[in-house]
Design an enzyme around this catalytic site. Structure first.
Site, PDB file in Angstrom:
ATOM      1  N   GLY A   1     -19.206   8.588 -12.608  1.00 27.26           N
ATOM      2  CA  GLY A   1     -18.651   7.242 -12.689  1.00 27.26           C
ATOM      3  C   GLY A   1     -17.233   7.069 -12.301  1.00 27.26           C
TER       4      GLY A   1
ATOM      5  N   LYS B   1     -20.037   8.738   4.848  1.00 26.76           N
ATOM      6  CA  LYS B   1     -20.905   8.332   5.892  1.00 26.76           C
ATOM      7  C   LYS B   1     -21.065   9.114   7.275  1.00 26.76           C
ATOM      8  CE  LYS B   1     -21.823   6.400   3.164  1.00 26.76           C
ATOM      9  NZ  LYS B   1     -21.435   6.069   1.837  1.00 26.76           N
TER      10      LYS B   1
ATOM     11  N   GLU C   1       0.438  -1.220  -0.058  1.00 24.51           N
ATOM     12  CA  GLU C   1      -0.269  -0.181   0.123  1.00 24.51           C
ATOM     13  C   GLU C   1       0.875   1.188  -0.022  1.00 24.51           C
ATOM     14  OE1 GLU C   1      -3.528   0.811  -0.237  1.00 24.51           O
ATOM     15  OE2 GLU C   1      -2.411   2.593  -0.415  1.00 24.51           O
TER      16      GLU C   1
ATOM     17  N   ALA D   1     -17.788  -2.131  -2.181  1.00 25.37           N
ATOM     18  CA  ALA D   1     -16.614  -2.376  -1.174  1.00 25.37           C
ATOM     19  C   ALA D   1     -17.084  -3.716  -0.940  1.00 25.37           C
ATOM     20  CB  ALA D   1     -16.726  -1.608  -0.103  1.00 25.37           C
TER      21      ALA D   1
ATOM     22  N   VAL E   1     -23.939  17.349 -20.053  1.00 30.62           N
ATOM     23  CA  VAL E   1     -22.961  18.347 -19.596  1.00 30.62           C
ATOM     24  C   VAL E   1     -21.872  18.401 -20.742  1.00 30.62           C
ATOM     25  CG1 VAL E   1     -21.129  19.128 -17.980  1.00 30.62           C
ATOM     26  CG2 VAL E   1     -23.380  18.548 -17.111  1.00 30.62           C
TER      27      VAL E   1
ATOM     28  N   HIS F   1     -42.071  -6.925  16.993  1.00 33.27           N
ATOM     29  CA  HIS F   1     -42.773  -5.807  17.139  1.00 33.27           C
ATOM     30  C   HIS F   1     -42.418  -4.514  18.469  1.00 33.27           C
ATOM     31  CE1 HIS F   1     -46.282  -2.994  16.329  1.00 33.27           C
ATOM     32  NE2 HIS F   1     -46.609  -3.009  17.530  1.00 33.27           N
TER      33      HIS F   1
ATOM     34  N   GLU G   1     -28.191  15.545 -14.925  1.00 30.38           N
ATOM     35  CA  GLU G   1     -28.160  14.121 -15.151  1.00 30.38           C
ATOM     36  C   GLU G   1     -28.628  13.986 -16.677  1.00 30.38           C
ATOM     37  OE1 GLU G   1     -27.283  11.073 -13.985  1.00 30.38           O
ATOM     38  OE2 GLU G   1     -28.287  10.271 -15.936  1.00 30.38           O
TER      39      GLU G   1
ATOM     40  N   THR H   1      -9.635   3.775  -1.084  1.00 29.14           N
ATOM     41  CA  THR H   1     -10.475   4.604  -1.114  1.00 29.14           C
ATOM     42  C   THR H   1     -11.564   4.725  -0.111  1.00 29.14           C
ATOM     43  OG1 THR H   1      -9.930   4.679  -3.295  1.00 29.14           O
ATOM     44  CG2 THR H   1     -12.115   5.468  -2.879  1.00 29.14           C
TER      45      THR H   1
HETATM   46  P1  NAI Z   1     -22.823   6.220 -11.386  1.00 31.90           P
HETATM   47  O1  NAI Z   1     -22.285   5.467 -12.432  1.00 31.90           O
HETATM   48  O2  NAI Z   1     -23.553   5.738 -10.434  1.00 31.90           O
HETATM   49  O3  NAI Z   1     -23.561   7.551 -11.969  1.00 31.90           O
HETATM   50  C1  NAI Z   1     -23.164   8.342 -12.782  1.00 31.90           C
HETATM   51  C2  NAI Z   1     -24.246   9.222 -13.271  1.00 31.90           C
HETATM   52  O4  NAI Z   1     -23.563  10.123 -14.048  1.00 31.90           O
HETATM   53  C3  NAI Z   1     -24.999   8.453 -14.295  1.00 31.90           C
HETATM   54  O5  NAI Z   1     -26.310   8.531 -13.879  1.00 31.90           O
HETATM   55  C4  NAI Z   1     -25.081   8.835 -15.691  1.00 31.90           C
HETATM   56  O6  NAI Z   1     -26.122   9.038 -16.663  1.00 31.90           O
HETATM   57  C5  NAI Z   1     -24.505  10.437 -15.387  1.00 31.90           C
HETATM   58  N1  NAI Z   1     -23.675  11.081 -16.363  1.00 31.90           N
HETATM   59  C6  NAI Z   1     -22.550  10.626 -16.924  1.00 31.90           C
HETATM   60  N2  NAI Z   1     -22.405  11.593 -17.886  1.00 31.90           N
HETATM   61  C7  NAI Z   1     -22.924  12.610 -17.790  1.00 31.90           C
HETATM   62  C8  NAI Z   1     -22.977  13.936 -18.367  1.00 31.90           C
HETATM   63  N3  NAI Z   1     -22.190  14.382 -19.770  1.00 31.90           N
HETATM   64  N4  NAI Z   1     -23.807  14.733 -18.105  1.00 31.90           N
HETATM   65  C9  NAI Z   1     -24.780  14.633 -16.980  1.00 31.90           C
HETATM   66  N5  NAI Z   1     -24.781  13.280 -16.604  1.00 31.90           N
HETATM   67  C10 NAI Z   1     -24.070  12.342 -16.870  1.00 31.90           C
HETATM   68  O7  NAI Z   1     -21.393   6.719 -10.844  1.00 31.90           O
HETATM   69  P2  NAI Z   1     -20.887   7.624  -9.508  1.00 31.90           P
HETATM   70  O8  NAI Z   1     -22.113   8.081  -8.651  1.00 31.90           O
HETATM   71  O9  NAI Z   1     -19.872   8.391  -9.901  1.00 31.90           O
HETATM   72  O10 NAI Z   1     -20.386   6.172  -8.546  1.00 31.90           O
HETATM   73  C11 NAI Z   1     -19.419   5.567  -9.111  1.00 31.90           C
HETATM   74  C12 NAI Z   1     -19.245   4.337  -8.559  1.00 31.90           C
HETATM   75  O11 NAI Z   1     -18.822   4.328  -7.010  1.00 31.90           O
HETATM   76  C13 NAI Z   1     -20.428   3.507  -8.715  1.00 31.90           C
HETATM   77  O12 NAI Z   1     -20.153   2.220  -9.292  1.00 31.90           O
HETATM   78  C14 NAI Z   1     -21.010   3.272  -7.470  1.00 31.90           C
HETATM   79  O13 NAI Z   1     -21.706   2.148  -7.254  1.00 31.90           O
HETATM   80  C15 NAI Z   1     -19.805   3.261  -6.373  1.00 31.90           C
HETATM   81  N6  NAI Z   1     -20.126   3.944  -5.223  1.00 31.90           N
HETATM   82  C16 NAI Z   1     -21.102   3.170  -4.396  1.00 31.90           C
HETATM   83  C17 NAI Z   1     -21.449   3.598  -3.068  1.00 31.90           C
HETATM   84  C18 NAI Z   1     -22.402   2.864  -2.408  1.00 31.90           C
HETATM   85  O14 NAI Z   1     -22.481   1.700  -2.279  1.00 31.90           O
HETATM   86  N7  NAI Z   1     -23.304   3.548  -1.515  1.00 31.90           N
HETATM   87  C19 NAI Z   1     -21.095   5.234  -3.044  1.00 31.90           C
HETATM   88  C20 NAI Z   1     -20.175   5.770  -3.567  1.00 31.90           C
HETATM   89  C21 NAI Z   1     -19.893   5.153  -4.896  1.00 31.90           C
END
Ligand code: NAI
Length: 462
Positions: A268, A51, A33, A317, A233, A441, A199, A41
């Site tokens: 993403g 969190k 590491e 994770a 965007v 309950h 979005e 991360t």
């Molecule tokens: P995500 O893939 O969940 O969402 C990205 C969003 O950005 C999508 O809805 C997509 O349509 C949108 N997008 C892409 N290009 C765009 C553009 N040019 N303009 C507007 N919108 C656009 O990605 P996110 O939220 O960054 O998460 C990344 C990874 O990290 C995921 O695989 C997620 O599962 C993981 N993660 C999981 C967590 C949890 O389990 N609680 C917490 C944080 C991350």
């Protein structure tokens, strides 16, 4: 030069869990590491710190919106941002030190530095080359941005910068209504920031059950987040202390520009494999930049394995942890296995959102006959008492056999409730098996049982 049975590259949830399991199975283990603290991360700049901020900002929300209703009156709360940041950093410290303790306890060597693989059977860290019978790559992922956007982690930030902003912004634009954008957008909306989510798609949280996604968006809007949907965007221009975000609406190609103090790019993540030397080794990659592995997490190069975000599958994770334990067992000659059909997904907003297994959309597409059992938290006494009546539990079961195929929960403690259904699915349970199980309950879990009852003769409190 030291020699090991296993060297793991990366100490995130995949790598550190794998290291502990290898050590428990009697393998001489080291973990490489390069960060100053263990945990990758997730512990340093992801799950754990987010969190902490979600918890703190939710407490503020409760104080502002619900305390007075329960007769709790008095001094109003205000945000001391440096102290909140200190609390978050303390949480990170406790967790990363915890991994260091577990490494010592299990006699795992931490090889400090960034590792590379000069040839199969060897891992180079700094000037030292170590020998390993098995090498496991658990190098994780990094944010993937959009063309035309430069991240400075001050004004235009990824999730990492968003966790440590110098001050709470007045206006934040979040690009992407996925998990990261909505969790961190929620944090800042609760702290008083005007949050606008832009979005590309017409719905939030791609891949999620459509009914949950719609309810979730409505509840987030009620909390003050605004959504610009169907908008791609195009660019982000950084000025001295602000940024200008330009997007194009997909329906009519019209362009618009909004100003923000901070722009969070949450579009993403992509596998992180830089500097490992995989190209020279001839490790086969997928066309999405992931390391290609077989059913036992082995790459095409003998003795080299990969797990977690740098291979295919959801970037979660707990998926990495499961793969870490399973590959350790495979290497130790046991039968490591991961059931990819029962991996839960959780979004830690308020209310929480959780899912496992099939959605109605995937079942329809597959032509699989199913039935739906749904129960609203409005009918759950505990939820009503706690101002947590928003949301529902939905269980999908096979129309003929009643076997549970998936579940979707939006509501209080959804991220914990989902595991009852994960266990049921692991055991191949029917909805009736859950419905016949006594639930204490008053608990939120009763809503799960009621949804299971709704797959049969009906829920009691509907
Ligand atoms: P995500 O893939 O969940 O969402 C990205 C969003 O950005 C999508 O809805 C997509 O349509 C949108 N997008 C892409 N290009 C765009 C553009 N040019 N303009 C507007 N919108 C656009 O990605 P996110 O939220 O960054 O998460 C990344 C990874 O990290 C995921 O695989 C997620 O599962 C993981 N993660 C999981 C967590 C949890 O389990 N609680 C917490 C944080 C991350």
């Amino acid at each position: 030069m030291s020699s090991y049975d296993v060297i793991i590259i990366g100490s995130g949830p995949g790598g550190y869990v794998c290291a502990i399991r290898c050590a428990q199975l009697g393998l001489k283990t080291a973990c490489v590491e390069g960060r100053e603290t263990l945990g990758g991360t997730c512990l340093n700049i992801g799950c754990i710190p987010s969190k902490a901020l979600l918890h703190a900002s939710h407490m503020l929300h409760e104080a502002e919106h619900n305390f007075a209703k329960m007769g709790l009156k008095g001094k109003t709360q205000s945000v001391d941002w440096p102290t909140m940041q200190g609390y978050k950093d303390d949480v990170i410290g406790q967790n990363t030190k915890g991994i260091e303790f577990l490494f010592k306890k299990n006699k795992i060597d931490w090889l400090k530095g960034w590792g590379s693989i000069p040839e199969a059977g060897k891992v180079k860290v700094g000037d030292d080359v170590h020998e390993a019978k098995h090498i496991i790559i658990a190098s994780g992922s990094e944010p993937s941005s959009l063309p035309g956007i430069t991240i400075d982690e001050k004004i235009v930030v990824t999730s990492e910068g968003a966790l440590s902003l110098p001050k709470i912004p007045k206006k934040m634009v979040v690009i992407g209504a996925g998990v990261i954008g909505l969790e961190l957008g929620s944090v800042y909306a609760r702290l008083g920031t005007e949050v606008q989510v832009i979005e590309y798609l017409d719905h939030i949280t791609p891949g999620m059950d459509a009914e949950v996604s719609r309810t979730f968006q409505r509840l987030l809007q009620k909390q003050g987040l605004s959504f610009t949907m169907g908008a791609a965007v195009q660019s982000v221009e950084t000025l001295k202390t602000k940024a200008k975000v330009t997007y194009k609406l997909r329906k009519d190609d019209s362009e618009a520009t909004v100003d923000a103090d901070v722009v969070l790019v949450a579009t993403g993540r992509k596998p992180y494999t830089d500097g490992l030397g995989l190209g020279e080794l001839g490790v086969v990659m997928t066309d999405r930049g992931q390391i290609q592995t077989d059913a036992h997490w082995a790459t095409n190069v003998k003795g080299i394995y990969a797990i977690g975000d740098c291979i295919t599958g959801p970037m979660l994770a707990h998926k990495a942890e499961d793969e870490g334990m399973a590959v350790a067992e495979v290497i130790a000659g046991k039968h490591g296995h991961v059931n990819y059909g029962a991996i839960p997904g959780v979004i830690y907003t308020h209310p929480e959102v959780a899912n496992v297994g099939a959605t109605e959309e995937t079942l329809k597409a597959a032509g699989h006959a199913y039935k739906v059992g749904k129960f609203s938290f409005m009918g759950n006494g505990r939820a009503k008492a706690n101002f947590a009546g928003d949301g529902f539990v939905k269980i999908l079961a096979d129309k003929e056999t009643d076997r549970i195929l998936g579940a979707h929960i939006i509501g209080p403690m959804a991220g914990d409730l989902i595991h009852e259904i994960c266990v049921a699915m692991e055991f191949g349970a029917s909805a009736q098996d859950l419905a016949l199980t006594c639930h204490a309950h008053p608990t939120y879990s009763e809503a799960v049982r009621e949804a299971a009852l709704a797959c049969g003769d009906g829920a009691i409190h509907a």
